[in-house]
Design a protein around this motif. Structure first.
Motif, mmCIF file in Angstrom:
data_model
loop_
_atom_site.group_PDB
_atom_site.id
_atom_site.type_symbol
_atom_site.label_atom_id
_atom_site.label_comp_id
_atom_site.label_asym_id
_atom_site.label_seq_id
_atom_site.Cartn_x
_atom_site.Cartn_y
_atom_site.Cartn_z
ATOM 1 N N GLY A 197 0.800 -1.219 0.000
ATOM 2 C CA GLY A 197 0.000 0.000 0.000
ATOM 3 C C GLY A 197 0.833 1.269 0.000
ATOM 4 O O GLY A 197 0.306 2.367 0.044
ATOM 5 N N GLU A 198 2.147 1.133 -0.088
ATOM 6 C CA GLU A 198 3.035 2.284 -0.074
ATOM 7 C C GLU A 198 2.974 3.034 -1.406
ATOM 8 O O GLU A 198 2.955 2.431 -2.483
ATOM 9 C CB GLU A 198 4.464 1.809 0.182
ATOM 10 N N LEU A 199 2.945 4.361 -1.322
ATOM 11 C CA LEU A 199 2.968 5.197 -2.521
ATOM 12 C C LEU A 199 4.350 5.125 -3.151
ATOM 13 O O LEU A 199 5.361 5.373 -2.489
ATOM 14 C CB LEU A 199 2.622 6.640 -2.171
ATOM 15 N N ILE A 200 4.407 4.773 -4.430
ATOM 16 C CA ILE A 200 5.672 4.695 -5.164
ATOM 17 C C ILE A 200 5.984 6.029 -5.821
ATOM 18 O O ILE A 200 7.098 6.529 -5.735
ATOM 19 C CB ILE A 200 5.630 3.571 -6.223
ATOM 20 N N MET A 201 4.998 6.606 -6.501
ATOM 21 C CA MET A 201 5.216 7.888 -7.182
ATOM 22 C C MET A 201 3.887 8.560 -7.499
ATOM 23 O O MET A 201 2.853 7.908 -7.577
ATOM 24 C CB MET A 201 6.033 7.723 -8.456
ATOM 25 N N THR A 202 3.970 9.863 -7.683
ATOM 26 C CA THR A 202 2.833 10.657 -8.135
ATOM 27 C C THR A 202 3.201 11.265 -9.476
ATOM 28 O O THR A 202 4.261 11.885 -9.617
ATOM 29 C CB THR A 202 2.498 11.775 -7.126
ATOM 30 N N LEU A 203 2.334 11.060 -10.468
ATOM 31 C CA LEU A 203 2.542 11.609 -11.806
ATOM 32 C C LEU A 203 1.669 12.859 -11.944
ATOM 33 O O LEU A 203 0.444 12.784 -11.827
ATOM 34 C CB LEU A 203 2.181 10.568 -12.866
ATOM 35 N N GLU A 204 2.311 13.992 -12.172
ATOM 36 C CA GLU A 204 1.615 15.271 -12.279
ATOM 37 C C GLU A 204 1.787 15.833 -13.685
ATOM 38 O O GLU A 204 2.595 15.341 -14.453
ATOM 39 C CB GLU A 204 2.184 16.250 -11.254
ATOM 40 N N GLY A 205 1.024 16.849 -13.998
ATOM 41 C CA GLY A 205 1.185 17.519 -15.281
ATOM 42 C C GLY A 205 -0.081 17.584 -16.110
ATOM 43 O O GLY A 205 -0.107 18.287 -17.112
ATOM 44 N N HIS A 206 -1.122 16.849 -15.731
ATOM 45 C CA HIS A 206 -2.379 16.934 -16.463
ATOM 46 C C HIS A 206 -3.067 18.259 -16.123
ATOM 47 O O HIS A 206 -2.960 18.752 -15.005
ATOM 48 C CB HIS A 206 -3.304 15.774 -16.090
ATOM 49 N N SER A 207 -3.780 18.816 -17.073
ATOM 50 C CA SER A 207 -4.446 20.095 -16.853
ATOM 51 C C SER A 207 -5.906 19.938 -16.426
ATOM 52 O O SER A 207 -6.557 20.932 -16.113
ATOM 53 C CB SER A 207 -4.369 20.949 -18.121
ATOM 54 N N ASP A 208 -6.392 18.713 -16.396
ATOM 55 C CA ASP A 208 -7.783 18.467 -16.021
ATOM 56 C C ASP A 208 -7.860 17.085 -15.365
ATOM 57 O O ASP A 208 -6.857 16.388 -15.242
ATOM 58 C CB ASP A 208 -8.676 18.527 -17.264
ATOM 59 N N TRP A 209 -9.054 16.689 -14.978
ATOM 60 C CA TRP A 209 -9.289 15.386 -14.362
ATOM 61 C C TRP A 209 -8.609 14.290 -15.177
ATOM 62 O O TRP A 209 -8.596 14.333 -16.407
ATOM 63 C CB TRP A 209 -10.764 15.060 -14.365
ATOM 64 N N VAL A 210 -8.106 13.296 -14.501
ATOM 65 C CA VAL A 210 -7.625 12.085 -15.165
ATOM 66 C C VAL A 210 -8.721 11.043 -14.943
ATOM 67 O O VAL A 210 -9.046 10.717 -13.806
ATOM 68 C CB VAL A 210 -6.284 11.596 -14.587
ATOM 69 N N VAL A 211 -9.311 10.558 -16.026
ATOM 70 C CA VAL A 211 -10.471 9.666 -15.891
ATOM 71 C C VAL A 211 -10.205 8.240 -16.346
ATOM 72 O O VAL A 211 -11.053 7.369 -16.180
ATOM 73 C CB VAL A 211 -11.701 10.213 -16.642
ATOM 74 N N GLY A 212 -9.032 7.988 -16.891
ATOM 75 C CA GLY A 212 -8.695 6.639 -17.334
ATOM 76 C C GLY A 212 -7.232 6.367 -17.088
ATOM 77 O O GLY A 212 -6.422 7.286 -16.933
ATOM 78 N N LEU A 213 -6.902 5.088 -17.021
ATOM 79 C CA LEU A 213 -5.532 4.701 -16.726
ATOM 80 C C LEU A 213 -5.309 3.317 -17.313
ATOM 81 O O LEU A 213 -6.167 2.442 -17.193
ATOM 82 C CB LEU A 213 -5.345 4.669 -15.205
ATOM 83 N N ASP A 214 -4.166 3.127 -17.952
ATOM 84 C CA ASP A 214 -3.841 1.815 -18.509
ATOM 85 C C ASP A 214 -2.341 1.599 -18.389
ATOM 86 O O ASP A 214 -1.589 2.563 -18.235
ATOM 87 C CB ASP A 214 -4.280 1.727 -19.976
ATOM 88 N N TRP A 215 -1.918 0.375 -18.441
ATOM 89 C CA TRP A 215 -0.519 -0.016 -18.317
ATOM 90 C C TRP A 215 -0.038 -0.564 -19.649
ATOM 91 O O TRP A 215 -0.808 -1.190 -20.370
ATOM 92 C CB TRP A 215 -0.356 -1.106 -17.268
ATOM 93 N N SER A 216 1.234 -0.399 -19.949
ATOM 94 C CA SER A 216 1.797 -1.088 -21.102
ATOM 95 C C SER A 216 1.957 -2.560 -20.718
ATOM 96 O O SER A 216 1.988 -2.899 -19.534
ATOM 97 C CB SER A 216 3.150 -0.476 -21.479
ATOM 98 N N PRO A 217 2.047 -3.456 -21.692
ATOM 99 C CA PRO A 217 2.142 -4.888 -21.372
ATOM 100 C C PRO A 217 3.308 -5.260 -20.467
ATOM 101 O O PRO A 217 3.222 -6.228 -19.708
ATOM 102 C CB PRO A 217 2.298 -5.543 -22.741
ATOM 103 N N ASP A 218 4.400 -4.478 -20.492
ATOM 104 C CA ASP A 218 5.531 -4.801 -19.629
ATOM 105 C C ASP A 218 5.424 -4.175 -18.238
ATOM 106 O O ASP A 218 6.327 -4.269 -17.423
ATOM 107 C CB ASP A 218 6.852 -4.415 -20.280
ATOM 108 N N GLY A 219 4.290 -3.521 -17.957
ATOM 109 C CA GLY A 219 4.032 -2.981 -16.619
ATOM 110 C C GLY A 219 4.545 -1.584 -16.361
ATOM 111 O O GLY A 219 4.448 -1.090 -15.258
ATOM 112 N N THR A 220 5.046 -0.912 -17.389
ATOM 113 C CA THR A 220 5.544 0.456 -17.182
ATOM 114 C C THR A 220 4.473 1.469 -17.497
ATOM 115 O O THR A 220 3.485 1.166 -18.099
ATOM 116 C CB THR A 220 6.783 0.729 -18.049
#
Length: 88
Positions: free
Chosen positions: A65-88
């Motif tokens: 449950g530990e936070l690894i990182m926060t990705l910032e830079g979007h100018s509006d709500w982030v409503v979707g999220l997906d991973w590349s097949p290798d997990g990055t």
């Protein structure tokens, strides 16, 4: 797994000697400052990603449950999220 407002709750199946199987809260992911809009597992199951109306994506260790990182830079709500097949 479920989420309520700004919090993501991770539950796992537990076993009690005299009761049927039931869900136990494993940990709660706190950190977003606005509504959580999406939660996804990484392909290898070791990470969770949470997207939010606070314009960030947070990557969490799915085992601790530990936070690894926060990705910032979007100018509006982030409503979707997906991973590349290798997990990055």
């Amino acid at each position: 797994m479920g989420f309520d407002g700004y919090t993501v709750i991770i539950r796992c199946l537990g076993q009690h000697s005299h009761l049927n199987d039931f869900w136990l809260e494993k940990f709660t992911l706190n950190g977003h400052s606005n509504s959580v809009t999406c939660v996804t597992w990484s392909p290898d199951g070791t990470k969770l990603g949470s997207a939010s109306a606070d314009t960030t994506v947070k990557i969490w260790n799915a085992l601790s449950g530990e936070l690894i990182m926060t990705l910032e830079g979007h100018s509006d709500w982030v409503v979707g999220l997906d991973w590349s097949p290798d997990g990055t």
